[in-house]
Design an enzyme around this catalytic site. Structure first.
Site, PDB file in Angstrom:
ATOM      1  CB  CYS A 132      -1.008  -0.083   1.192  1.00  0.00           C
ATOM      2  SG  CYS A 132      -2.049   1.442   1.386  1.00  0.00           S
ATOM      3  CB  CYS A 135      -0.807   2.510   3.911  1.00  0.00           C
ATOM      4  SG  CYS A 135      -2.372   1.886   3.230  1.00  0.00           S
ATOM      5  CG  ASP A 136       2.920   1.369   4.641  1.00  0.00           C
ATOM      6  OD1 ASP A 136       2.390   1.960   5.603  1.00  0.00           O
ATOM      7  OD2 ASP A 136       2.767   0.288   4.109  1.00  0.00           O
TER       8      ASP A 136
END
Length: 313
Positions: A132, A135-136
């Protein structure tokens, strides 16, 4: 024991759209949201192909869809189903702490990221390896990163990271991308700017690093037999998804995990009467938020017709 005329598994675009249509049909739908309310789309930073929205985050889009479903009386339950019994009527679903019964079921459980399957990938999961980028990606600002894949998700991830990372290596096992032309064109623009480097006809053979500092690079193996080490601190895997259908493996007809539909007079009907499927769990081809929503609409109407013909609704 929780009962309902229609239970929907999953709260992504397919599940929420199914709930909206089921609610408007007076079926008082219940959504069991699963581990991620709103589904995988909530992890997407920008959606630019949802009709009426020039650009919207996946989280904001799913908030709108869930709020719409709730406004029509849909009940949302935060729970995860671990087993099912379709041998009789009503249909039975079980979580770790609850049993649910329903006359009609819509499976909209979506799909999960597919991994490379390398021991080194598992070793560095969460320590330099991710599925992701939205996300990261923040953690890799001004660092060198790699994205593995050639579809829409991979190219979208590469474009997203190109605004954060110092350099993005886009690794694909073919010499052409499977993604939409608009995404491929944007990637080429970033290539010209020096933000993205294409590594084509190559596969990741190993992810390099150590336990202390995490990922330090990847070893790429090319079709011509050569290998190359590329220094990166983050590796984002975007090679597809696996349908969340394992609990139905011995209950429904599936094809490599994809729930097969089109049984009887129902486009979204599965091999078990009264059980319908929508979204990525039954769609291995289009895999778009809008097509998931469309099949959610279809599943709700199929379920309503099924219940009416059965004399239940």
């Amino acid at each position: 024991m929780k009962t309902g005329k229609v239970i929907i598994l999953g709260s992504g675009p397919a599940g929420c759209t199914a709930a909206i249509y089921a609610a408007r049909a007076g079926l008082s739908p219940v959504i069991i949201s699963g581990p991620v309310p709103g589904g995988q789309l909530t992890k997407t930073s920008a959606i630019e192909n949802w009709p009426g929205e020039k650009s919207i985050s996946g989280y904001d889009l799913m908030e709108k869809l869930m709020d719409h479903a709730k406004s029509l009386g849909t009940e949302f339950i935060s729970d995860t189903i671990v087993s099912a019994d379709f041998s009789g009527r009503p249909l039975v679903l079980r979580s770790e702490n609850e049993t649910y019964e329903t006359q009609a079921l819509i499976i909209a459980t979506g799909a999960e990221p597919r991994w490379l399957g390398l021991p080194s990938e598992a070793k560095f999961m969460g320590n330099g390896v991710s599925a992701c980028a939205t996300c990261d990606g923040f953690f890799y600002r001004d660092q060198d990163t790699a994205v593995v894949g050639g579809g829409n998700t991979a190219l979208s991830d590469a474009l997203y990271l190109a605004n954060l990372a110092r350099q993005v290596y886009l690794i694909h096992r073919r010499d052409e991308f499977r993604a939409e032309k608009t995404l491929a064109d944007r990637v080429q623009e970033k290539v010209k700017e020096g933000k993205i480097t294409l590594v084509l006809n190559a596969e990741v053979k190993e992810i390099l690093g150590n336990d202390l500092s995490g990922v330090s690079g990847i070893k790429a193996a090319f079709k011509d037999g050569t290998e190359k080490e590329i220094p990166v601190t983050g590796v984002f895997v975007a090679i597809g998804h696996l349908p969340n259908s394992s609990i139905f493996a011995n209950l429904l007809e599936t094809d490599h995990g994809i729930v097969k539909t089109g049984y009887g007079a129902y486009k979204t009907g599965t091999s078990v009467p009264g059980v319908f499927a929508a979204g990525d769990v039954q769609d291995p081809l289009y895999r778009q938020a809008i097509t998931s929503a469309g099949t959610g609409c279809m599943a709700a109407q199929d379920a309503a017709r099924y219940l009416k013909e059965a004399g239940i609704a």
